[in-house]
Enzyme design. Structure first.
Site, short mmCIF file in Angstrom:
data_model
loop_
_atom_site.label_atom_id
_atom_site.label_comp_id
_atom_site.label_asym_id
_atom_site.label_seq_id
_atom_site.Cartn_x
_atom_site.Cartn_y
_atom_site.Cartn_z
N TYR A 77 51.42 26.85 69.90
CA TYR A 77 52.01 26.07 68.80
C TYR A 77 53.47 25.75 69.05
CZ TYR A 77 47.74 26.15 66.25
OH TYR A 77 46.43 25.92 65.91
N ARG A 80 53.40 22.68 71.17
CA ARG A 80 53.06 21.46 70.41
C ARG A 80 54.20 21.08 69.47
NH1 ARG A 80 47.43 22.54 67.86
NH2 ARG A 80 47.70 20.42 67.08
N HIS A 131 45.20 19.33 57.38
CA HIS A 131 45.18 20.53 58.23
C HIS A 131 46.54 21.20 58.36
CE1 HIS A 131 41.27 18.82 60.14
NE2 HIS A 131 41.05 19.34 58.97
N CYS A 139 53.51 33.61 56.20
CA CYS A 139 53.26 34.99 56.62
C CYS A 139 51.76 35.17 56.86
CB CYS A 139 53.72 35.96 55.54
SG CYS A 139 53.51 37.68 56.04
N CYS A 144 51.03 38.35 51.10
CA CYS A 144 52.46 38.02 51.06
C CYS A 144 52.60 36.50 50.97
CB CYS A 144 53.15 38.54 52.32
SG CYS A 144 54.87 38.00 52.49
N CYS A 193 57.89 38.33 59.42
CA CYS A 193 58.17 37.95 58.03
C CYS A 193 59.35 38.77 57.51
CB CYS A 193 56.96 38.22 57.15
SG CYS A 193 57.28 37.99 55.39
N CYS A 196 57.81 41.16 54.51
CA CYS A 196 56.90 42.29 54.69
C CYS A 196 56.75 42.71 56.15
CB CYS A 196 55.53 41.94 54.12
SG CYS A 196 54.61 40.80 55.18
C1 LIG Z 1 34.31 21.42 65.74
C2 LIG Z 1 33.58 21.23 64.41
C3 LIG Z 1 32.13 21.01 64.62
N1 LIG Z 1 33.83 22.43 63.57
C4 LIG Z 1 34.17 22.28 62.29
O1 LIG Z 1 34.26 21.21 61.74
C5 LIG Z 1 34.49 23.56 61.58
C6 LIG Z 1 33.18 24.27 61.12
C7 LIG Z 1 32.43 23.49 60.15
C8 LIG Z 1 32.66 23.45 58.83
N2 LIG Z 1 31.75 22.60 58.25
C9 LIG Z 1 30.95 22.09 59.19
C10 LIG Z 1 29.90 21.16 59.10
C11 LIG Z 1 29.25 20.79 60.25
C12 LIG Z 1 29.66 21.37 61.49
C13 LIG Z 1 30.73 22.27 61.57
C14 LIG Z 1 31.36 22.63 60.42
N3 LIG Z 1 35.37 23.30 60.44
C15 LIG Z 1 36.21 24.30 60.06
O2 LIG Z 1 36.25 25.39 60.58
C16 LIG Z 1 37.12 23.97 58.88
C17 LIG Z 1 38.59 23.83 59.36
C18 LIG Z 1 38.71 22.70 60.32
C19 LIG Z 1 40.21 22.45 60.65
C20 LIG Z 1 40.58 22.98 62.01
N4 LIG Z 1 41.99 22.67 62.31
C21 LIG Z 1 42.41 21.59 62.98
N5 LIG Z 1 43.74 21.33 63.16
C22 LIG Z 1 44.75 22.29 62.71
C23 LIG Z 1 45.05 23.29 63.77
C24 LIG Z 1 45.58 22.64 65.04
O3 LIG Z 1 45.79 21.42 65.05
O4 LIG Z 1 45.81 23.41 65.98
S1 LIG Z 1 41.23 20.50 63.60
C25 LIG Z 1 42.08 19.52 64.78
O5 LIG Z 1 41.10 19.04 65.67
C26 LIG Z 1 40.65 17.76 65.22
C27 LIG Z 1 40.75 16.82 66.40
O6 LIG Z 1 40.02 15.69 66.04
P1 LIG Z 1 40.72 14.24 66.21
O7 LIG Z 1 42.04 14.24 65.52
O8 LIG Z 1 39.70 13.27 65.81
O9 LIG Z 1 41.05 14.15 67.78
P2 LIG Z 1 40.02 13.96 68.97
O10 LIG Z 1 40.76 14.24 70.21
O11 LIG Z 1 38.77 14.66 68.68
O12 LIG Z 1 39.66 12.39 68.93
C28 LIG Z 1 40.69 11.46 69.17
C29 LIG Z 1 40.05 10.11 68.93
O13 LIG Z 1 41.07 9.14 69.07
C30 LIG Z 1 40.63 8.12 69.93
N6 LIG Z 1 41.83 7.57 70.57
C31 LIG Z 1 42.42 7.98 71.73
N7 LIG Z 1 43.55 7.23 71.96
C32 LIG Z 1 43.65 6.36 70.90
C33 LIG Z 1 44.58 5.35 70.54
N8 LIG Z 1 45.64 5.05 71.31
N9 LIG Z 1 44.39 4.66 69.39
C34 LIG Z 1 43.30 4.92 68.59
N10 LIG Z 1 42.38 5.90 68.87
C35 LIG Z 1 42.56 6.60 70.01
C36 LIG Z 1 39.64 8.76 70.87
O14 LIG Z 1 38.71 7.79 71.35
C37 LIG Z 1 38.95 9.77 69.93
O15 LIG Z 1 37.88 9.16 69.23
C38 LIG Z 1 41.56 17.32 64.09
O16 LIG Z 1 40.90 17.54 62.87
C39 LIG Z 1 42.75 18.28 64.25
O17 LIG Z 1 43.42 18.51 63.03
N11 LIG Z 1 37.11 25.07 57.95
C40 LIG Z 1 36.00 25.38 57.28
O18 LIG Z 1 34.97 24.76 57.39
O19 LIG Z 1 36.15 26.46 56.46
C41 LIG Z 1 34.95 26.83 55.78
C42 LIG Z 1 35.34 27.87 54.86
C43 LIG Z 1 35.22 27.60 53.52
C44 LIG Z 1 35.51 28.62 52.61
C45 LIG Z 1 35.95 29.88 53.09
C46 LIG Z 1 36.08 30.11 54.46
C47 LIG Z 1 35.80 29.08 55.37
ZN LIG Z 2 55.13 38.60 54.65
#
Ligand SMILES: CC(C)NC(=O)[C@H](Cc1c[nH]c2ccccc12)NC(=O)[C@H](CCCC/N=C(/NCCC(=O)O)S[C@H]1O[C@H](COP(=O)(O)OP(=O)(O)OC[C@H]2O[C@@H](n3cnc4c(N)ncnc43)[C@H](O)[C@@H]2O)[C@@H](O)[C@H]1O)NC(=O)OCc1ccccc1
Ligand SMILES: [Zn+2]
Length: 293
Positions: A77, A80, A131, A139, A144, A193, A196
């Site tokens: 991180y 990034r 996100h 924390c 906390c 933190c 804590c």
């Molecule tokens: C992989 C996926 C299948 N898994 C999930 O979705 C999971 C599990 C899940 C939940 N529900 C489901 C249903 C079905 C299947 C799976 C799940 N979801 C979760 O875990 C979510 C949390 C998901 C969030 C994860 N965090 C991120 N980011 C922050 C951190 C960090 O960034 O480090 S996700 C992160 O990756 C994702 C990347 O995707 P994109 O942004 O689309 O990027 P990508 O590279 O994939 O694509 C780029 C695109 O751009 C195009 N492109 C390239 N260049 C250009 C250009 N120049 N112009 C235009 N377009 C362009 C490319 O062609 C391409 O199409 C973004 O969302 C990004 O934020 N939480 C949760 O469900 O919690 C539940 C819960 C509920 C109650 C209590 C407890 C738990």
């Molecule tokens: Zn704390």
């Protein structure tokens, strides 16, 4: 010939037809992904940026990884943060800001945590960082409530100085070079933190963690308020949930879904398109100013 027929209409990439739909649209929802920031120099997840060193970004962005090796996660991180601070918003970010300023009925959902939409002065009331942000810190102790908003110090902490390095022109960043071994960093050396003493962590949503409940409710209520005329799907592979679910969640009988992506005409995208939908192939930073002028 029902509107639900799953096939794009003949005008699905006709700019004039899109502009006609745009001018008639009062309520527009956008879902943005890493592709929006691609031409600001930030790697996407599915592209080359998918792998950090040898690890898959989706593996590192998890509570488990932070539990096991918080030092490595913090370097991921910190790197990034450094790259996002060096980047600048592109014309795509600014075109969305202009649309928000001209159309109160525009709501922009972003999956990006790079703050580039915020730095493009996108009105906060019309932006939902689903996100979280690389620049908000919290924390890791669930009992906390310590947080820091918009902390852009780079490095964030002396132990993360490596991430703030800028290698010589053609040299890979040491954090990207798997041959550059990383010493293990004991938790005691990492940002703690002040309240804590537990570890601090970036305030982003990790896989397996829920999104902010109030934010999800506010988006659901906005969608249910009235017909959504246009859904802009910008630079996202739409595979991460629940974010990806908003595309079809917002679709009504008269809604047009518009995909803006170099892969917009890929068969699996054309297959999902409806008669009223559009697909524009190219760079969001180039297409959005043209589409939204
Ligand atoms: C992989 C996926 C299948 N898994 C999930 O979705 C999971 C599990 C899940 C939940 N529900 C489901 C249903 C079905 C299947 C799976 C799940 N979801 C979760 O875990 C979510 C949390 C998901 C969030 C994860 N965090 C991120 N980011 C922050 C951190 C960090 O960034 O480090 S996700 C992160 O990756 C994702 C990347 O995707 P994109 O942004 O689309 O990027 P990508 O590279 O994939 O694509 C780029 C695109 O751009 C195009 N492109 C390239 N260049 C250009 C250009 N120049 N112009 C235009 N377009 C362009 C490319 O062609 C391409 O199409 C973004 O969302 C990004 O934020 N939480 C949760 O469900 O919690 C539940 C819960 C509920 C109650 C209590 C407890 C738990
Ligand atoms: Zn704390």
């Amino acid at each position: 010939y029902s509107t639900l027929t799953v096939a794009p209409g003949k005008d699905y990439k006709n700019l004039a037809a899109f502009h006609k739909k745009l001018t008639g649209s009062k309520r527009i929802l956008a879902l943005c992904g890493a592709g929006l920031s691609a031409s600001s120099g930030l790697p996407t997840f599915r592209g080359a940026g998918g792998l950090w060193r040898t690890r898959n970004a989706t593996e590192i962005a998890t509570p488990e990884a932070f539990e096991t090796d918080p030092g490595l996660v913090w370097l991921f991180y910190a790197y990034r943060r450094h790259m996002a601070l060096k980047a600048t918003p592109n014309l795509g970010h600014f075109a969305l800001t202009a649309l928000a300023e001209n159309l109160p009925g525009f709501l922009c959902l972003t999956q990006n945590v790079d703050n580039l939409s915020i730095r493009a002065a996108h009105p906060p009331s019309q932006l939902r960082p689903l996100h979280g942000s690389l620049f908000n810190i919290k924390c890791s102790n669930p009992h906390c409530s310590y947080t820091e908003k918009n902390n852009t110090s780079d490095p964030l902490h002396p132990s993360l100085a490596l991430a703030a390095l800028d290698p010589a022109e053609d040299e890979p960043h040491p954090l990207l070079d798997p041959s550059h071994a990383l010493e293990h960093m004991p938790a005691a050396d990492l940002p703690a933190c002040p309240e804590c003493k537990a570890l601090l962590r970036p305030d982003v949503v990790w896989y397996g963690e829920p999104l902010d409940e109030d934010m999800l409710t506010s988006v659901d209520e906005w969608i249910d308020d009235a017909q959504v005329d246009l859904v802009l799907v910008i630079g996202t592979s739409a595979v991460v949930w629940p974010a990806a679910g908003y595309i079809e969640r917002a679709r009504g009988r008269k809604t047009s879904v518009v995909t803006i992506n170099p892969e917009a005409e890929k068969p699996d995208n054309l297959r999902k398109m409806r008669k009223r939908d559009f697909a524009f192939v190219g760079d969001a930073a180039v297409l959005l100013p043209q589409l939204l002028e």
